[in-house]
Design an enzyme around this catalytic site. Structure first.
Site, PDB file in Angstrom:
ATOM      1  N   SER A 165       0.829  -1.215   0.000  1.00  0.00           N
ATOM      2  CA  SER A 165       0.000   0.000   0.000  1.00  0.00           C
ATOM      3  C   SER A 165       0.855   1.253   0.000  1.00  0.00           C
ATOM      4  CB  SER A 165      -0.881   0.047   1.251  1.00  0.00           C
ATOM      5  OG  SER A 165      -1.651  -1.093   1.360  1.00  0.00           O
ATOM      6  N   HIS A 168      -0.127  -1.898  -7.397  1.00  0.00           N
ATOM      7  CA  HIS A 168      -1.007  -1.669  -6.253  1.00  0.00           C
ATOM      8  C   HIS A 168      -2.469  -1.744  -6.673  1.00  0.00           C
ATOM      9  CE1 HIS A 168      -2.644   1.151  -2.960  1.00  0.00           C
ATOM     10  NE2 HIS A 168      -2.590  -0.089  -2.511  1.00  0.00           N
ATOM     11  N   GLU A 180      -2.187   1.043  -9.405  1.00  0.00           N
ATOM     12  CA  GLU A 180      -1.082   1.999  -9.437  1.00  0.00           C
ATOM     13  C   GLU A 180       0.195   1.211  -9.745  1.00  0.00           C
ATOM     14  OE1 GLU A 180      -2.498   5.407  -6.237  1.00  0.00           O
ATOM     15  OE2 GLU A 180      -1.443   3.668  -5.468  1.00  0.00           O
ATOM     16  N   ASN A 232      -3.607   6.266  -1.523  1.00  0.00           N
ATOM     17  CA  ASN A 232      -3.481   6.153  -0.063  1.00  0.00           C
ATOM     18  C   ASN A 232      -2.850   7.393   0.557  1.00  0.00           C
ATOM     19  OD1 ASN A 232      -4.731   3.732   0.041  1.00  0.00           O
ATOM     20  ND2 ASN A 232      -2.867   2.526  -0.009  1.00  0.00           N
TER      21      ASN A 232
END
Ligand code: NAD
Length: 293
Positions: free
Chosen positions: A124, A145, A157, A195
Site C-alpha cells: 500500500s 497496487h 497503481e 493512499n
C-alpha cells in the site's frame, strides 16, 4: 487483451491469500491466465481458494455461461510450498504490510524463479526500492497496487523503484490492461497517489470517534451524505483491515514525520486486541463472517 510485452506472461503466482491476494488471483484467473496461489497459513489458503471458486461460479452464472466456471477454476492452483511458484512469469506479493517479511520473501523468490520473471508487490505504500534493496536483480521489481475490492475497483497503481527497468513497467502496464484494469504510474513515494490522499481522512475519522466528537454511525453517515462516498471512513477502515492501515500509517509517519498519518491509541488498541475489521469479525462494527488471520 494482451499486448506484445504482456504476451510473455501466461502463468502468474500470487503470494498471500488474504483480502487482496484472493481478489487479485480471482481477477487474473478470470482473465485467462494460469494462477498459482500460495500462503504460509494453509487454512487461509483453503478458505481463500473456496471463496474464489464460489465467486467464479457466481460470476459465470451472472454472465450466463455457467459451464465456463469449471475451466476457469481448473486454471487456479493452490501451492502448498513456495517452490511451486517457480514457473510463474509474474509473481505478485500480497503478504502483510511490513518491510522485512516482504524483503525476505523477495530474496527467497529471487532464488526460485527465472531471471526474466517479474516480481511485483501489492504494498500500500512501502518503498519499492526498499523492498528490492536486498535483491540482486532490482530491475524486475515493481509495485502493482490493486484496490479493495479488487473485482470492483478497476485501478492499479504501477510504481517503479529507483532501479526498475522501463521494460518491467511497460510489461506490467500491458498486463494490467489485459485484466481489464486501468494502470496509472506514480513515483515511489509513501502512499503513492490514492493512499497518500485518503489515509489522513481515515485517520482523522478514527480520531474524531476516539475523542467522542460524534458516534461512529454519525461519522460514517456524515461522510457518505456530504461527500457522496459509497462507504463511511470507519466502515472503509474495517473493510481495508485495521492492522494493514496501522502498519501503513506507522510506516508513512516514520518516513515523513507527517502528523496526518500518526495513528491514535484507539487504532493501536483495537489491533492489539485482534479487532482488525471485517476479516476478524469485529472492528468499529461487528461482522458475521470472521476469517482467521
Ligand atoms: P491480509 O492480512 O488479509 O492477508 C495477508 C496474507 O498473507 C495472510 O493470509 C497471511 O497468512 C499471508 N502471509 C503473511 N506472510 C506471508 C508469507 N511470508 N508468505 C506467504 N503468505 C504470507 O492482508 P491484505 O489486506 O490482503 O494485504 C496484503 C497486502 O496488500 C499488504 O501489503 C497491504 O498493504 C496491501 N493492500 C491492502 C489493501 C486492503 O484494502 N486491505 C489494499 C491495497 C493493498
Amino acid at each position: 487483451m494482451k499486448d506484445q510485452l504482456s504476451q510473455s506472461i501466461s502463468h502468474v503466482a500470487v503470494i498471500g491469500s488474504g483480502i487482496m491476494g484472493s481478489g487479485i488471483a480471482q481477477s487474473i484467473v478470470q482473465s485467462g491466465y494460469n494462477v498459482t496461489l500460495f500462503d504460509t497459513y494453509q487454512s487461509n489458503l483453503e478458505k481463500s481458494f473456496e471463496q474464489i471458486k464460489a465467486n467464479i461460479h457466481k460470476w459465470c452464472d451472472r454472465n450466463g455461461n455457467s459451464e465456463e466456471a469449471v475451466s476457469i477454476v481448473r486454471r487456479l492452483k493452490k501451492a502448498f510450498s513456495i517452490e511451486e511458484v517457480s514457473k510463474a512469469e509474474l509473481v505478485i506479493e500480497a503478504i502483510t504490510e511490513k518491510l522485512e517479511p516482504k524483503q525476505q520473501l523477495f530474496l527467497q523468490l529471487e532464488k526460485l524463479v527465472d531471471r526474466n520473471t517479474i516480481l511485483a508487490t501489492n504494498t500500500s505504500g512501502i518503498s519499492i526500492s526498499k523492498i528490492a534493496e536486498p535483491c540482486l536483480y532490482k530491475d524486475r521489481v515493481v509495485g502493482t497496487h490493486f484496490f479493495n475490492p479488487v473485482h470492483k475497483i478497476p485501478l492499479v497503481e504501477i510504481v517503479g523503484g529507483e532501479e526498475t527497468a522501463a521494460h518491467t513497467i511497460e510489461t506490467v502496464i500491458g498486463f494490467t490492461r489485459s485484466i481489464s484494469k486501468e494502470p496509472v504510474t506514480v513515483k515511489d513515494v509513501p502512499g503513492f497517489i490514492v493512499n497518500r490522499i485518503i489515509t489522513p481522512m481515515l485517520n482523522e475519522a478514527m480520531l474524531t470517534y476516539e475523542k467522542g466528537i460524534a458516534s461512529k454511525e454519525d461519522i460514517d453517515i456524515a461522510m457518505k451524505k456530504a461527500m457522496g462516498h459509497p462507504m463511511g471512513p470507519l466502515e472503509l477502515s474495517d473493510y481495508i483491515g485495521l492492522d494493514t492501515l496501522l502498519y501503513f500509517m506507522e510506516h508513512v509517519y516514520k518516513e515523513t514525520g507527517n502528523e496526518a498519518y500518526k495513528p491514535g491509541d484507539l487504532l493501536r488498541n483495537m489491533v492489539e486486541n485482534g479487532d482488525v475489521g471485517v476479516k476478524s469479525g469485529k472492528g468499529f462494527y461487528m461482522y458475521e463472517k470472521a476469517r482467521s488471520i
